[in-house]
Motif scaffolding. Structure first.
Motif, PDB file in Angstrom:
ATOM      1  N   VAL A  12      12.037  -1.898   6.582  1.00  0.00           N
ATOM      2  CA  VAL A  12      12.716  -3.191   6.719  1.00  0.00           C
ATOM      3  C   VAL A  12      11.642  -4.270   6.835  1.00  0.00           C
ATOM      4  CG1 VAL A  12      14.268  -4.586   8.127  1.00  0.00           C
ATOM      5  CG2 VAL A  12      14.686  -2.123   7.886  1.00  0.00           C
ATOM      6  N   VAL A  13      11.690  -5.261   5.956  1.00  0.00           N
ATOM      7  CA  VAL A  13      10.715  -6.349   5.955  1.00  0.00           C
ATOM      8  C   VAL A  13      11.471  -7.670   5.963  1.00  0.00           C
ATOM      9  CG1 VAL A  13       8.802  -7.442   4.730  1.00  0.00           C
ATOM     10  CG2 VAL A  13       9.042  -4.952   4.682  1.00  0.00           C
ATOM     11  N   HIS A  14      11.209  -8.493   6.969  1.00  0.00           N
ATOM     12  CA  HIS A  14      11.850  -9.803   7.032  1.00  0.00           C
ATOM     13  C   HIS A  14      11.407 -10.651   5.831  1.00  0.00           C
ATOM     14  CE1 HIS A  14      12.935 -13.804   8.484  1.00  0.00           C
ATOM     15  NE2 HIS A  14      13.729 -13.203   9.352  1.00  0.00           N
ATOM     16  N   PRO A  15      12.310 -11.440   5.251  1.00  0.00           N
ATOM     17  CA  PRO A  15      11.926 -12.229   4.078  1.00  0.00           C
ATOM     18  C   PRO A  15      10.838 -13.261   4.345  1.00  0.00           C
ATOM     19  CG  PRO A  15      14.153 -12.778   4.824  1.00  0.00           C
ATOM     20  CD  PRO A  15      13.745 -11.543   5.545  1.00  0.00           C
ATOM     21  N   ASP A  16      10.611 -13.613   5.603  1.00  0.00           N
ATOM     22  CA  ASP A  16       9.543 -14.565   5.930  1.00  0.00           C
ATOM     23  C   ASP A  16       8.207 -13.885   6.221  1.00  0.00           C
ATOM     24  OD1 ASP A  16      11.210 -16.728   5.594  1.00  0.00           O
ATOM     25  OD2 ASP A  16      11.732 -16.880   7.708  1.00  0.00           O
ATOM     26  N   ALA A  17       8.149 -12.563   6.112  1.00  0.00           N
ATOM     27  CA  ALA A  17       6.887 -11.841   6.281  1.00  0.00           C
ATOM     28  C   ALA A  17       6.163 -11.764   4.945  1.00  0.00           C
ATOM     29  CB  ALA A  17       7.141 -10.441   6.817  1.00  0.00           C
ATOM     30  N   TYR A  18       4.835 -11.457   5.030  1.00  0.00           N
ATOM     31  CA  TYR A  18       4.077 -11.191   3.815  1.00  0.00           C
ATOM     32  C   TYR A  18       3.426  -9.830   3.946  1.00  0.00           C
ATOM     33  CZ  TYR A  18       0.573 -11.181   0.159  1.00  0.00           C
ATOM     34  OH  TYR A  18      -0.181 -10.822  -0.929  1.00  0.00           O
ATOM     35  N   VAL A  19       3.682  -8.974   2.966  1.00  0.00           N
ATOM     36  CA  VAL A  19       3.046  -7.659   2.888  1.00  0.00           C
ATOM     37  C   VAL A  19       2.297  -7.602   1.557  1.00  0.00           C
ATOM     38  CG1 VAL A  19       3.397  -5.167   2.856  1.00  0.00           C
ATOM     39  CG2 VAL A  19       4.887  -6.618   4.255  1.00  0.00           C
ATOM     40  N   HIS A  20       0.984  -7.391   1.625  1.00  0.00           N
ATOM     41  CA  HIS A  20       0.193  -7.370   0.401  1.00  0.00           C
ATOM     42  C   HIS A  20       0.666  -6.247  -0.518  1.00  0.00           C
ATOM     43  CE1 HIS A  20      -3.271  -6.865  -2.292  1.00  0.00           C
ATOM     44  NE2 HIS A  20      -3.467  -8.162  -2.059  1.00  0.00           N
ATOM     45  N   PRO A  21       0.630  -6.476  -1.837  1.00  0.00           N
ATOM     46  CA  PRO A  21       1.131  -5.466  -2.776  1.00  0.00           C
ATOM     47  C   PRO A  21       0.431  -4.122  -2.715  1.00  0.00           C
ATOM     48  CG  PRO A  21       0.943  -7.596  -3.878  1.00  0.00           C
ATOM     49  CD  PRO A  21       0.319  -7.747  -2.521  1.00  0.00           C
ATOM     50  N   THR A  22      -0.781  -4.054  -2.142  1.00  0.00           N
ATOM     51  CA  THR A  22      -1.468  -2.760  -2.050  1.00  0.00           C
ATOM     52  C   THR A  22      -1.231  -2.056  -0.719  1.00  0.00           C
ATOM     53  OG1 THR A  22      -3.508  -3.755  -1.217  1.00  0.00           O
ATOM     54  CG2 THR A  22      -3.280  -3.535  -3.612  1.00  0.00           C
ATOM     55  N   ALA A  23      -0.553  -2.710   0.229  1.00  0.00           N
ATOM     56  CA  ALA A  23      -0.192  -2.035   1.479  1.00  0.00           C
ATOM     57  C   ALA A  23       0.935  -1.039   1.200  1.00  0.00           C
ATOM     58  CB  ALA A  23       0.230  -3.055   2.528  1.00  0.00           C
ATOM     59  N   VAL A  24       1.029   0.000   2.034  1.00  0.00           N
ATOM     60  CA  VAL A  24       2.035   1.047   1.831  1.00  0.00           C
ATOM     61  C   VAL A  24       2.912   1.161   3.077  1.00  0.00           C
ATOM     62  CG1 VAL A  24       2.428   3.491   1.390  1.00  0.00           C
ATOM     63  CG2 VAL A  24       0.524   2.328   0.269  1.00  0.00           C
ATOM     64  N   LEU A  25       4.219   1.110   2.862  1.00  0.00           N
ATOM     65  CA  LEU A  25       5.201   1.273   3.938  1.00  0.00           C
ATOM     66  C   LEU A  25       6.036   2.509   3.644  1.00  0.00           C
ATOM     67  CD1 LEU A  25       6.607  -2.401   4.059  1.00  0.00           C
ATOM     68  CD2 LEU A  25       4.490  -1.521   5.061  1.00  0.00           C
ATOM     69  N   ILE A  26       6.200   3.360   4.668  1.00  0.00           N
ATOM     70  CA  ILE A  26       6.974   4.586   4.483  1.00  0.00           C
ATOM     71  C   ILE A  26       7.975   4.730   5.620  1.00  0.00           C
ATOM     72  CG2 ILE A  26       6.900   7.103   4.274  1.00  0.00           C
ATOM     73  CD1 ILE A  26       4.003   6.840   3.318  1.00  0.00           C
ATOM     74  N   GLY A  27       9.252   4.838   5.297  1.00  0.00           N
ATOM     75  CA  GLY A  27      10.268   5.241   6.256  1.00  0.00           C
ATOM     76  C   GLY A  27      10.641   4.201   7.289  1.00  0.00           C
ATOM     77  N   ASP A  28      10.614   4.595   8.563  1.00  0.00           N
ATOM     78  CA  ASP A  28      11.174   3.783   9.647  1.00  0.00           C
ATOM     79  C   ASP A  28      10.167   2.735  10.114  1.00  0.00           C
ATOM     80  OD1 ASP A  28      12.966   2.870  11.480  1.00  0.00           O
ATOM     81  OD2 ASP A  28      12.871   4.607  12.803  1.00  0.00           O
ATOM     82  N   SER A 166       0.133 -16.903   1.434  1.00  0.00           N
ATOM     83  CA  SER A 166       0.129 -15.731   0.562  1.00  0.00           C
ATOM     84  C   SER A 166       1.490 -15.529  -0.094  1.00  0.00           C
ATOM     85  CB  SER A 166      -0.257 -14.486   1.364  1.00  0.00           C
ATOM     86  OG  SER A 166      -1.547 -14.610   1.907  1.00  0.00           O
ATOM     87  N   ARG A 167       2.532 -15.707   0.696  1.00  0.00           N
ATOM     88  CA  ARG A 167       3.881 -15.506   0.160  1.00  0.00           C
ATOM     89  C   ARG A 167       4.189 -16.493  -0.970  1.00  0.00           C
ATOM     90  NH1 ARG A 167       6.353 -16.249   4.593  1.00  0.00           N
ATOM     91  NH2 ARG A 167       7.509 -18.139   4.082  1.00  0.00           N
ATOM     92  N   THR A 168       3.647 -17.698  -0.866  1.00  0.00           N
ATOM     93  CA  THR A 168       3.976 -18.731  -1.842  1.00  0.00           C
ATOM     94  C   THR A 168       2.987 -18.830  -2.998  1.00  0.00           C
ATOM     95  OG1 THR A 168       2.816 -20.376  -0.472  1.00  0.00           O
ATOM     96  CG2 THR A 168       5.185 -20.139  -0.136  1.00  0.00           C
ATOM     97  N   SER A 169       1.767 -18.268  -2.846  1.00  0.00           N
ATOM     98  CA  SER A 169       0.779 -18.521  -3.902  1.00  0.00           C
ATOM     99  C   SER A 169      -0.012 -17.315  -4.375  1.00  0.00           C
ATOM    100  CB  SER A 169      -0.198 -19.614  -3.450  1.00  0.00           C
ATOM    101  OG  SER A 169      -1.019 -19.149  -2.393  1.00  0.00           O
ATOM    102  N   VAL A 170       0.005 -16.190  -3.673  1.00  0.00           N
ATOM    103  CA  VAL A 170      -0.772 -15.037  -4.136  1.00  0.00           C
ATOM    104  C   VAL A 170      -0.080 -14.418  -5.355  1.00  0.00           C
ATOM    105  CG1 VAL A 170      -1.474 -12.675  -3.594  1.00  0.00           C
ATOM    106  CG2 VAL A 170      -1.879 -14.500  -1.951  1.00  0.00           C
ATOM    107  N   ARG A 171      -0.830 -14.301  -6.430  1.00  0.00           N
ATOM    108  CA  ARG A 171      -0.326 -13.710  -7.659  1.00  0.00           C
ATOM    109  C   ARG A 171      -1.414 -12.824  -8.259  1.00  0.00           C
ATOM    110  NH1 ARG A 171       3.156 -15.873  -5.419  1.00  0.00           N
ATOM    111  NH2 ARG A 171       4.669 -17.417  -6.173  1.00  0.00           N
ATOM    112  N   GLU A 172      -1.042 -11.724  -8.877  1.00  0.00           N
ATOM    113  CA  GLU A 172      -2.021 -10.898  -9.584  1.00  0.00           C
ATOM    114  C   GLU A 172      -2.434 -11.610 -10.869  1.00  0.00           C
ATOM    115  OE1 GLU A 172      -2.755  -6.292 -11.028  1.00  0.00           O
ATOM    116  OE2 GLU A 172      -0.765  -6.913 -10.300  1.00  0.00           O
TER     117      GLU A 172
END
Length: 225
Positions: A12-28, A166-172
Motif C-alpha cells: 500500500v503506497v499513499h498517492p502523496d508518497a514517492y517510491v523510486h522505480p528501482t526500489a522493491v516492495l513485497i507484500g505487507d 521527485s514525484r512531479t519531475s523525475v523521469r527516465e
C-alpha cells in the motif's frame, strides 16, 4: 515501481508518497503520505508488516524487513540514511538512523534520537528519546543539543520536499553526450544542505540539513563516512 503481492497481500503506497522505480516492495508494506523511498531500497513484507508512517524517508540501498508475525515501524518524520538496515525494530517519530547503521529485532529508537553512521544497535536495545547512540555495539553517548534536533528536523523537511520534487519531475531519460551550454541548476545549495559537522562549526543553524547520518560525540567529529 517493482511491487509484488505475496499470498494475495499487496503493498500500500499513499498517492502523496514517492517510491523510486528501482526500489522493491513485497507484500505487507505500508507507505504513508509524504514518504520518500530511495533507489534500490528493499522493503520486504513477506514475513511480517513493514510500516513507514507519514513524512518518513528511507534512502538509497536500505533494507527494511522483520521476523515472522512481527511488525517493523519507521515513525512519522523518521529519517534513515543510505545503506542502513532496519530489521524487526521500531524507530520513533523524528528519529534519525545514520548511513550503514544496523538496527536489530526488538530494538527501539526513541523519538528524535540519533543512531550514528555504522552503528550496530543490538536486539532489544533501547535508545532513549533525544539521545545519540553510536558504536558497535551501540551505546548511549549523550543527549542531543537543540541545534542538532533543529538540523535533523530541517533535513527531514528537505527529503519531504524531495518526495514532491521527485514525484512531479523525475523521469527516465537517455543521458546526454555532453552538457548543454545553458544547463539549468538545481534549486538546492549550501543554504539548504550542510553536513552536521559544518552546522556545528557555524553555531546554531538556521538550516543545517540533509542528515544522511548522525554526527559524532565530539565537536566537529564526523560519523558520516
Amino acid at each position: 515501481m517493482p511491487a509484488y503481492s505475496i499470498e494475495g497481500v499487496i503493498p500500500v503506497v499513499h498517492p502523496d508518497a514517492y517510491v523510486h522505480p528501482t526500489a522493491v516492495l513485497i507484500g505487507d508494506v505500508h507507505i504513508g503520505a509524504g514518504c520518500y523511498v530511495g533507489p534500490l531500497a528493499s522493503l520486504r513484507g513477506d514475513f511480517g508488516r513493514i510500516v513507514m508512517l507519514d513524512g518518513s524517508n528511507l534512502q538509497d540501498s536500505c533494507v527494511f524487513h522483520t521476523f515472522p508475525g512481527t511488525e517493523a515501524v519507521l515513525g512519522r518524520h523518521g529519517h534513515v540514511g543510505h545503506g542502513a538496515v532496519l530489521h524487526g525494530c521500531r524507530v520513533g517519530d523524528g528519529a534519525l538512523v545514520g548511513m550503514n547503521a544496523v538496527v536489530m529485532d526488538g530494538a527501539e529508537v526513541g523519538a528524535e534520537a540519533f543512531v550514528g553512521a555504522h552503528a550496530f544497535v543490538k536486539a532489544g536495545f533501547v535508545v532513549p528519546p533525544r539521545t545519540l547512540a553510536a558504536g558497535s555495539p551501540a551505546r548511549i553517548v549523550r543527549d542531543l543539543t537543540p541545534e542538532e534536533l533543529a538540523w535533523r528536523a530541517n533535513g527531514t523537511r528537505v527529503y519531504q520536499e524531495l518526495a514532491v520534487r521527485s514525484r512531479t519531475s523525475v523521469r527516465e531519460v537517455e543521458p546526454l553526450t555532453e552538457a548543454e551550454p545553458d544547463r539549468p541548476s538545481l534549486p538546492t545549495g549550501t543554504g539548504t544542505s550542510v553536513p552536521l559537522d559544518v552546522a556545528r562549526s557555524a553555531g546554531p543553524p538556521d538550516a543545517g540539513v540533509s542528515p544522511d547520518a548522525a554526527g559524532g560525540s565530539k565537536p566537529n567529529k564526523r560519523l558520516v563516512e
